[in-house]
Design an enzyme around this catalytic site. Structure first.
Site, PDB file in Angstrom:
ATOM      1  N   ASP A  50      30.883  49.696 -69.215  1.00 47.23           N
ATOM      2  CA  ASP A  50      29.545  50.270 -69.039  1.00 47.23           C
ATOM      3  C   ASP A  50      29.441  51.539 -69.884  1.00 47.23           C
ATOM      4  O   ASP A  50      30.353  52.362 -69.902  1.00 47.23           O
ATOM      5  CB  ASP A  50      29.293  50.585 -67.559  1.00 47.23           C
ATOM      6  CG  ASP A  50      27.839  50.940 -67.278  1.00 47.23           C
ATOM      7  OD1 ASP A  50      26.960  50.581 -68.087  1.00 47.23           O
ATOM      8  OD2 ASP A  50      27.589  51.585 -66.240  1.00 47.23           O
ATOM      9  N   SER A 104      33.257  56.443 -64.684  1.00 44.26           N
ATOM     10  CA  SER A 104      33.573  55.609 -63.529  1.00 44.26           C
ATOM     11  C   SER A 104      34.898  56.094 -62.968  1.00 44.26           C
ATOM     12  O   SER A 104      35.102  57.312 -62.835  1.00 44.26           O
ATOM     13  CB  SER A 104      33.604  54.137 -63.951  1.00 44.26           C
ATOM     14  OG  SER A 104      33.716  53.302 -62.824  1.00 44.26           O
ATOM     15  N   HIS A 110      29.716  55.678 -61.343  1.00 41.88           N
ATOM     16  CA  HIS A 110      29.758  54.539 -60.420  1.00 41.88           C
ATOM     17  C   HIS A 110      30.315  55.028 -59.088  1.00 41.88           C
ATOM     18  O   HIS A 110      31.385  55.630 -59.055  1.00 41.88           O
ATOM     19  CB  HIS A 110      30.661  53.438 -60.978  1.00 41.88           C
ATOM     20  CG  HIS A 110      30.211  52.917 -62.305  1.00 41.88           C
ATOM     21  ND1 HIS A 110      31.052  52.296 -63.178  1.00 41.88           N
ATOM     22  CD2 HIS A 110      28.981  52.931 -62.903  1.00 41.88           C
ATOM     23  CE1 HIS A 110      30.376  51.933 -64.257  1.00 41.88           C
ATOM     24  NE2 HIS A 110      29.126  52.316 -64.112  1.00 41.88           N
TER      25      HIS A 110
END
Length: 194
Positions: A138, A18, A45
């Protein structure tokens, strides 16, 4: 006896990240060997408006073929598949890619957890998952499943990550096989038996 000690063949690599992970990818990809025989999936992301910018950027830095993943694409060695913005990426038993628009996980779609879990169920001990810099957790639950299936777990050294939270959470929840600085990752990937 030596046969049992050999590292298992790597069937696929999944890289998740991310915030701060793009810098790592831009450092790693120019150093990957052109004849790499292992398919790579990247789940980062990003906003839906970024369309093919990531694909074009990585393609300009590597000799490997970089593609935005498409429904029913068959994964092939030497190709890099990028999860499209706003879709979860799953791997089917026949090694094709499936895209899913179900709810966000960890506020994310694509979710790294979803892809790690899906790939673990298909590739088992042949899977290598690398979790990079990021500001949420995540990927952590997915890495537990990768571990359970005998796949290899690699995390970016949190001390060198721009956003250390994601790799820190992974190192707490999962016993990684390796913790690497970004400059060590290309050599690791190039050395995997494909």
């Amino acid at each position: 006896m030596a046969e049992t000690l050999k590292e298992p063949k790597c069937s696929a690599i999944v890289i998740g990240g991310s915030a701060g992970s793009l810098d790592v990818l831009l450092e790693v990809f120019p150093a990957l060997k052109a004849d790499l025989k292992i398919p790579i999936i990247i789940v980062v992301h990003r906003k839906g408006s970024s369309e093919s910018l990531l694909t074009d950027l990585l393609q300009s830095r590597t000799a490997l073929t970089v593609l935005e993943a498409e429904e029913k694409s068959l994964m092939e060695g030497g190709k890099v598949y990028i999860a499209p913005a706003d879709y979860h990426l799953l791997i089917e038993d026949d090694h094709t890619i499936s895209l899913d628009y179900s709810e966000k996980i960890n506020y994310s779609r694509p979710s790294i957890d979803v892809t790690f879990q899906s790939a673990a169920e298909v590739f088992k001990a042949g899977l290598v998952c690398i979790l990079l810099s990021g500001s949420n957790a995540d990927g952590v639950e997915g890495l537990k499943i990768v571990n359970n299936f005998g796949g290899r777990v690699v995390i970016q050294n949190p001390n060198t990550a721009i956003m250390p939270y994601m790799p820190q959470q992974a190192s707490i929840a999962v016993k990684p096989n390796l913790v690497l600085d970004s400059f060590e990752m290309a050599e690791f990937i190039n050395g995997l038996p494909g």
